[in-house]
Enzyme design. Structure first.
Site, PDB file in Angstrom:
ATOM      1  N   TYR A   1       6.946 -71.270 -25.565  1.00 27.23           N
ATOM      2  CA  TYR A   1       6.120 -71.880 -26.830  1.00 27.23           C
ATOM      3  C   TYR A   1       6.734 -73.366 -27.097  1.00 27.23           C
ATOM      4  O   TYR A   1       6.101 -74.255 -27.247  1.00 27.23           O
ATOM      5  CB  TYR A   1       5.979 -71.033 -27.931  1.00 27.23           C
ATOM      6  CG  TYR A   1       5.258 -69.781 -27.418  1.00 27.23           C
ATOM      7  CD1 TYR A   1       3.702 -69.732 -27.573  1.00 27.23           C
ATOM      8  CD2 TYR A   1       5.757 -68.645 -27.198  1.00 27.23           C
ATOM      9  CE1 TYR A   1       3.004 -68.705 -27.375  1.00 27.23           C
ATOM     10  CE2 TYR A   1       4.951 -67.574 -26.667  1.00 27.23           C
ATOM     11  CZ  TYR A   1       3.654 -67.489 -26.868  1.00 27.23           C
ATOM     12  OH  TYR A   1       2.747 -66.514 -26.484  1.00 27.23           O
TER      13      TYR A   1
ATOM     14  N   ARG B   1      -3.022 -59.434 -18.864  1.00 29.19           N
ATOM     15  CA  ARG B   1      -1.731 -58.799 -19.254  1.00 29.19           C
ATOM     16  C   ARG B   1      -1.941 -57.975 -20.513  1.00 29.19           C
ATOM     17  O   ARG B   1      -2.251 -58.821 -21.555  1.00 29.19           O
ATOM     18  CB  ARG B   1      -0.623 -59.972 -19.145  1.00 29.19           C
ATOM     19  CG  ARG B   1       0.475 -59.260 -19.908  1.00 29.19           C
ATOM     20  CD  ARG B   1       1.455 -60.552 -19.742  1.00 29.19           C
ATOM     21  NE  ARG B   1       3.022 -59.951 -20.188  1.00 29.19           N
ATOM     22  CZ  ARG B   1       3.357 -60.335 -21.360  1.00 29.19           C
ATOM     23  NH1 ARG B   1       2.714 -61.086 -22.142  1.00 29.19           N
ATOM     24  NH2 ARG B   1       4.618 -59.968 -21.938  1.00 29.19           N
TER      25      ARG B   1
ATOM     26  N   GLU C   1       3.289 -65.795 -20.907  1.00 27.26           N
ATOM     27  CA  GLU C   1       2.725 -66.267 -22.190  1.00 27.26           C
ATOM     28  C   GLU C   1       3.017 -67.819 -22.308  1.00 27.26           C
ATOM     29  O   GLU C   1       4.015 -68.154 -22.230  1.00 27.26           O
ATOM     30  CB  GLU C   1       3.397 -65.451 -23.273  1.00 27.26           C
ATOM     31  CG  GLU C   1       2.882 -64.205 -23.559  1.00 27.26           C
ATOM     32  CD  GLU C   1       3.528 -63.445 -24.891  1.00 27.26           C
ATOM     33  OE1 GLU C   1       4.060 -64.136 -25.863  1.00 27.26           O
ATOM     34  OE2 GLU C   1       3.896 -62.328 -24.917  1.00 27.26           O
TER      35      GLU C   1
ATOM     36  N   GLU D   1       9.879 -59.577 -24.055  1.00 28.18           N
ATOM     37  CA  GLU D   1      10.755 -60.440 -24.949  1.00 28.18           C
ATOM     38  C   GLU D   1      11.933 -59.425 -25.470  1.00 28.18           C
ATOM     39  O   GLU D   1      11.914 -59.312 -26.777  1.00 28.18           O
ATOM     40  CB  GLU D   1       9.979 -61.152 -25.892  1.00 28.18           C
ATOM     41  CG  GLU D   1       9.076 -62.035 -25.437  1.00 28.18           C
ATOM     42  CD  GLU D   1       8.551 -63.022 -26.450  1.00 28.18           C
ATOM     43  OE1 GLU D   1       8.828 -62.732 -27.578  1.00 28.18           O
ATOM     44  OE2 GLU D   1       7.822 -64.085 -25.955  1.00 28.18           O
TER      45      GLU D   1
ATOM     46  N   ASN E   1       7.940 -66.186 -20.936  1.00 24.19           N
ATOM     47  CA  ASN E   1       7.081 -66.624 -22.153  1.00 24.19           C
ATOM     48  C   ASN E   1       7.781 -68.041 -22.506  1.00 24.19           C
ATOM     49  O   ASN E   1       8.972 -68.105 -23.046  1.00 24.19           O
ATOM     50  CB  ASN E   1       7.119 -65.684 -23.301  1.00 24.19           C
ATOM     51  CG  ASN E   1       6.500 -64.318 -22.631  1.00 24.19           C
ATOM     52  OD1 ASN E   1       5.822 -64.305 -21.612  1.00 24.19           O
ATOM     53  ND2 ASN E   1       6.574 -63.184 -23.461  1.00 24.19           N
TER      54      ASN E   1
ATOM     55  N   HIS F   1       5.834 -53.689 -25.739  1.00 25.08           N
ATOM     56  CA  HIS F   1       5.694 -54.727 -26.488  1.00 25.08           C
ATOM     57  C   HIS F   1       6.043 -54.459 -28.017  1.00 25.08           C
ATOM     58  O   HIS F   1       5.128 -54.501 -28.910  1.00 25.08           O
ATOM     59  CB  HIS F   1       4.384 -55.486 -26.229  1.00 25.08           C
ATOM     60  CG  HIS F   1       4.108 -56.865 -26.591  1.00 25.08           C
ATOM     61  ND1 HIS F   1       3.844 -57.740 -25.549  1.00 25.08           N
ATOM     62  CD2 HIS F   1       4.249 -57.680 -27.680  1.00 25.08           C
ATOM     63  CE1 HIS F   1       3.731 -59.069 -26.135  1.00 25.08           C
ATOM     64  NE2 HIS F   1       4.395 -58.781 -27.302  1.00 25.08           N
TER      65      HIS F   1
HETATM   66  C1  FCB Z   1       5.630 -64.055 -28.482  1.00 23.03           C
HETATM   67  C2  FCB Z   1       5.181 -62.600 -28.628  1.00 23.03           C
HETATM   68  C3  FCB Z   1       3.720 -62.454 -28.589  1.00 23.03           C
HETATM   69  C4  FCB Z   1       3.153 -63.448 -29.576  1.00 23.03           C
HETATM   70  C5  FCB Z   1       3.315 -64.734 -29.176  1.00 23.03           C
HETATM   71  C6  FCB Z   1       2.941 -65.960 -30.205  1.00 23.03           C
HETATM   72  O1  FCB Z   1       6.919 -64.107 -28.858  1.00 23.03           O
HETATM   73  O2  FCB Z   1       5.474 -61.835 -27.479  1.00 23.03           O
HETATM   74  O3  FCB Z   1       3.364 -61.063 -28.903  1.00 23.03           O
HETATM   75  O4  FCB Z   1       3.382 -62.920 -30.766  1.00 23.03           O
HETATM   76  O5  FCB Z   1       5.054 -64.964 -29.419  1.00 23.03           O
END
Ligand code: FCB
Length: 475
Positions: A308, A88, A372, A177, A306, A132
């Site tokens: 985290y 990607r 992500e 995002e 995505n 992006h």
């Molecule tokens: C996301 C972004 C990516 C990267 C990660 C850590 O929000 O899409 O570009 O910076 O965080």
């Protein structure tokens, strides 16, 4: 593996993902390409922002980044060695349509032709994201995403790119995002273009939804019927701190501003009514024209997610400017104990499980891709030339275990894209935060696969990791 788990005394479990599961890595143009002024590329809002003193840590810019523009072949070879099935990447709008207007720029497109040829030659499926975050600066000068015209411009750019690359890209993602583009870009100002105008951020969010829908129409018209069209959201795994009505109402506000502001237009063709009420002091939403929400709901083939860390919310107040227009007097984000990454983000794989099973319930017919997931840690190349990153491996193992568990409970997840292939320009944090499974020495551009790269290659070869025994925890 026959070894016994030290803590539980049981043999470890090898998780198996289904055949055909897509194992990928992810990057973004501005974060890795460099070559900012080459072959006709014009500045994007991130060039302007990063060159403005005080905006990015250490004054870092994406001028050179990981120099991927010149090292693309070697980077694809790295991916081939990892054994990924998919890659990607994002297309830089100011490379393929400098200034955001006018005809396609062949030199810019040539880079992506070479990249996709190289990928296909290596047996790797190209997954392209059109946006992006690198809006051509001229479009920001004309008002940026709060201006409706940006949506028209984006649809035209999508069309030009699809006409050029449609025969080689399997999956097309319109936006990455849009929450960050709208709310970090125009409300909190932490991201380019760095504006702190909460009402404009809500307009930006709407025009991004409209841009998405218009781009889907343009892509469908330009692409073969087999093309997969998608959208990637950083959905928030929202958790109220307690079960009190006040905390639950705070969580509802954040779910509206963080999730439903995109999910409702894109999948249901409507605006969340509680969001409209919550933001009435800022806007009457009259910029939403007849037909816009129908356009935003243009059918797509999959949703990229995505993830985290979770978003824990309580009743309270948070300082303005914040990325939460209209919610500042109602919400706070408590800091919870537990392990954290170098971004100071909590490590909490359970949030990914909650997100995926929540989407199974909210959007039962929509295939999902984790587009992500990954973690930054302070990595160093040791004297023997090795980068030991056991915390990243533990993070990835726990999150893949969460994905597997969500799939076992009915979440239709088709693939996982690890963020990121390479250490790169981490937006407002610059080069200080390393997310790669391949270490980059930004002085020499030398690439060193970290231990996590070898671990991921092994996961791909086996079709899954060894399970992590504590859901949400570390192995
Ligand atoms: C996301 C972004 C990516 C990267 C990660 C850590 O929000 O899409 O570009 O910076 O965080």
């Amino acid at each position: 593996m026959t070894a016994v788990d030290a803590r539980t005394g049981t043999p470890p479990t090898q998780l198996r993902f289904p055949d055909g599961f897509r194992w990928g890595t992810a990057t973004a143009a501005y974060q890795i390409e460099g070559a900012a002024a080459e072959d006709g590329r014009t500045p994007s809002i991130w060039d302007t922002f990063s060159h403005t003193p005080g905006r990015v840590r250490n004054g870092d810019t994406g001028d050179v980044a990981a120099d991927h523009y010149h090292r693309m072949r070697a980077d694809v070879a790295l991916m081939k060695r990892l054994g990924v099935s998919d890659y990607r990447f994002s297309v830089a709008w100011p490379r393929v349509q400098p200034t955001g207007r006018g005809p396609a720029h062949q030199k810019g497109l040539d880079f992506y032709r070479r990249l996709t040829d190289e990928l296909l030659g290596a047996g790797i499926r190209p997954v392209a994201t059109l946006y992006h975050w690198d809006l051509p600066q001229e479009l920001e000068d004309a008002g940026g995403w709060p201006q409706r015209e940006s949506a028209d411009r984006f649809a035209r750019y999508a069309q030009l790119t699809a006409e050029a690359l449609g025969d080689r890209v399997a999956t097309w993602t319109t936006l990455n995002e849009p929450w960050c583009a709208a709310f970090l870009g125009y409300a909190s100002g932490e991201h380019a273009p760095g504006r702190t105008e909460p009402a404009a951020a809500l307009r930006a969010a709407h025009h991004l939804n409209l841009a998405h829908g218009r781009a889907v129409q343009a892509l469908r018209a330009a692409l073969p019927p087999s093309a997969e069209i998608s959208l990637t959201l950083n959905l928030h795994a929202v958790r109220p701190l307690t079960r009190s009505d006040a905390d639950r109402d705070a969580a509802r506000r954040i779910d509206a501003l963080g999730n439903r502001i995109f999910l409702d237009p894109v999948f249901h063709g409507r605006l969340p009514q509680d969001l409209v009420r919550d933001t009435e002091a800022l806007t009457d939403w009259s910029f939403v024209r007849d037909g816009d929400l129908r356009t935003a709901r243009e059918p797509i083939d999959s949703l990229g997610v995505n993830y985290y860390a979770p978003t824990v919310v309580a009743a309270g107040t948070c300082p303005a400017p914040s990325p939460w227009p209209g919610a500042e007097a109602h919400v706070r984000f408590p800091r919870l104990p537990g392990p954290r990454t170098a971004m100071d983000w909590p490590v909490d794989a359970e949030g990914l499980y909650e997100l995926l099973t929540g989407l199974r319930d909210r959007l039962p017919d929509v295939p999902l891709l984790v587009t992500e997931n990954g973690a930054a840690y302070e990595d160093h190349v040791d004297p023997a030339g090795r980068v030991r990153d056991p915390e990243r491996i533990a993070y990835l193992r726990a999150h893949l275990t969460a994905v597997h568990r969500a799939m076992a409970r009915g979440a239709d997840v088709r693939g996982y894209f690890l963020w990121s292939l390479l250490d790169n320009f981490e937006w407002a944090y610059g080069y200080g935060k390393r997310f790669g499974i391949v270490h980059v020495d930004f002085g020499t551009q030398r690439r060193t696969p970290k231990d996590s790269a070898r671990w991921y290659a092994d996961v791909i070869a086996r079709g899954g990791p060894i399970a992590c025994d504590t859901p949400g925890g570390d192995a």
